[in-house]
Design an enzyme around this catalytic site. Structure first.
Site, PDB file in Angstrom:
ATOM      1  N   ARG A  49       0.833  -1.199   0.000  1.00 16.27           N
ATOM      2  CA  ARG A  49       0.000   0.000   0.000  1.00 16.27           C
ATOM      3  C   ARG A  49       0.868   1.249   0.000  1.00 16.27           C
ATOM      4  NH1 ARG A  49      -1.583   2.795   4.350  1.00 16.27           N
ATOM      5  NH2 ARG A  49      -1.487   1.004   5.754  1.00 16.27           N
ATOM      6  N   TYR A 101     -14.699  15.363 -18.688  1.00 13.93           N
ATOM      7  CA  TYR A 101     -15.235  13.999 -18.644  1.00 13.93           C
ATOM      8  C   TYR A 101     -16.366  13.937 -17.619  1.00 13.93           C
ATOM      9  CZ  TYR A 101     -15.455   9.147 -17.056  1.00 13.93           C
ATOM     10  OH  TYR A 101     -15.894   7.917 -16.649  1.00 13.93           O
ATOM     11  N   ASP A 172      -5.605  17.845 -17.079  1.00 13.42           N
ATOM     12  CA  ASP A 172      -5.835  16.458 -17.466  1.00 13.42           C
ATOM     13  C   ASP A 172      -5.287  16.284 -18.875  1.00 13.42           C
ATOM     14  OD1 ASP A 172      -6.924  14.034 -18.486  1.00 13.42           O
ATOM     15  OD2 ASP A 172      -8.530  14.104 -17.006  1.00 13.42           O
ATOM     16  N   LYS A 197      -6.301   4.630 -20.521  1.00  9.97           N
ATOM     17  CA  LYS A 197      -6.461   5.022 -21.905  1.00  9.97           C
ATOM     18  C   LYS A 197      -5.157   4.843 -22.689  1.00  9.97           C
ATOM     19  CE  LYS A 197     -10.639   6.215 -20.574  1.00  9.97           C
ATOM     20  NZ  LYS A 197     -10.624   6.245 -19.114  1.00  9.97           N
TER      21      LYS A 197
END
Length: 391
Positions: A49, A101, A172, A197
């Site tokens: 983690r 988005y 972004d 993506k």
């Protein structure tokens, strides 16, 4: 002279493979925890983690591609943005672009505002930012090009403006990837990616990234990711590492195809609008030439009617009707019911997102095959339209 971005996708400068066996593919350290040689004697890793060698390697690669101080890999793009919002406190004001988005808008509307952040959604041109900026404005958040309307913003000028008011500029960069655009070099403070993506490129895993341009921001994000636990798993980190190796080749081919398809669509009388920043008539063309190394593989277009759009979606075969982008396969998306389904109706109308709008993520197939696919589905849609008119 620095290393070319094509080489950066495959090799880190002064790379330490962390493998005694000379593995060319970086190993997957599929472990949750790490044993210590002794008290106060660590291998450098404690618990996955906090950090894992495979994730760390991926983060170094992405930081190198974006010319950042540090990059953090998350379990999804939305996990990255949600973590980013934890940099701010209740009462802080953020200016965000209205054409983002849909999942990002949903997060801002239903989570960030609930947590006390003040969000103003505008078209992020300089005059509008100046009009809406406040004493408590901490950041401006944009995509460029935007999703799905392909609006383009001048990153350098927006960075100068936001910094003059003591605010951060967050960009972004998913649509162009670090292969075509590096917002940190233009003055941005933080870069966001949905690694699902173009970075991954094969539609086979989720991931997200935050890339910081300053040490203080990186330290703050590191504290949050280790506390909230949204880091990317080792195997998924390896998949993204593998995808990045071909990023440059995929981006170049997708862009080449996008030009061909954008030109083809522009010639069809049923197409009322083509939004691709690589076309000279696009209002953002000159800005893109100045701040980017390419125009990307995303094309948005509008057709004459809702029925025509739905006919295209119902008849594609080689092109797949699916919600995502950036993979080797060409995908077509219906923003109003998919990516932007949760965006308020008035905002959709203002942005120009309607029942006639389609978004295309152009893949790396042969361009002629993609155009033949469009010719086939357009002909079906024409026959259906003519049949309705006759009846």
């Amino acid at each position: 002279m620095g290393v070319d971005v094509l080489t950066k996708c495959i090799h880190l400068e002064n790379e330490d493979k962390k493998s005694p066996y000379g593995a060319v593919s970086f190993p997957i350290f599929q472990t949750a925890t790490f044993a210590h040689p002794g008290v106060e004697n660590s291998t450098g890793y404690d618990y996955s983690r906090l950090q894992n060698p495979t994730r760390e390697q991926l983060e170094k690669v992405v930081a190198s591609l974006e010319n950042g101080i540090d990059a953090l890999a998350f379990s999804s793009g939305m996990a990255a943005i949600a973590t980013l919002m934890e940099l701010f406190k209740p009462g802080d004001h953020l200016i965000v672009d209205a054409d983002l988005y849909g999942g990002t808008i949903r997060l801002f509307d239903h989570i960030s505002e609930k947590n006390g952040l003040k969000i103003t959604k505008i078209d992020c041109i300089e005059a509008e930012i100046e009009r809406n900026i406040r004493e408590n404005t901490k950041a401006v958040y944009i995509e460029t090009p935007t999703n799905p309307m392909m609006n383009v913003y001048d990153i350098k000028r927006l960075a100068e403006l936001t910094h003059a008011h003591g605010a951060l500029l967050i960009v972004d960069n998913t649509f162009l990837s670090p292969y075509f655009q590096n917002p940190l070099d233009l003055g941005a403070d933080i870069v966001v990616h949905s690694g699902t993506k173009y970075l991954g490129g094969h539609n086979d895993t989720l991931s997200g990234f935050l890339v910081a341009g300053e040490e203080k921001i990186a330290e703050g994000l590191r504290f949050i990711i280790k506390t909230t636990g949204a880091g990317l798993a080792p195997f998924d980190s390896w998949l993204i590492l593998r995808g990045i190796k071909t990023l440059g080749l995929r981006m170049e081919k997708a862009q080449e195809n996008a030009f061909e398809i954008a030109r083809y669509l522009s010639e069809q009388k049923e197409v009322t609008k083509v939004l691709y920043p690589g076309l000279k008539e696009h209002p953002g063309y000159e800005i893109m030439k100045k701040q980017s190394r390419g125009f990307g593989g995303m094309v948005t277009f509008e057709v004459e009617s809702e029925a025509f759009a739905k006919s295209i979606l119902g008849n594609v075969k080689l092109i797949q009707f699916a919600e995502s982008l950036g993979g080797v396969e060409t995908l077509i998306t219906y923003p109003i019911t998919q990516t932007h389904a949760d965006v308020p109706k008035d905002q959709l109308e203002k942005n120009g997102i309607n029942e006639r709008l389609l978004r295309l993520s152009v893949g790396i197939e042969a361009a002629n095959d993609l155009i033949l696919e469009f010719e086939r589905v357009f002909e079906i849609a024409r026959r259906e339209r003519d049949g309705r008119e006759k009846s």
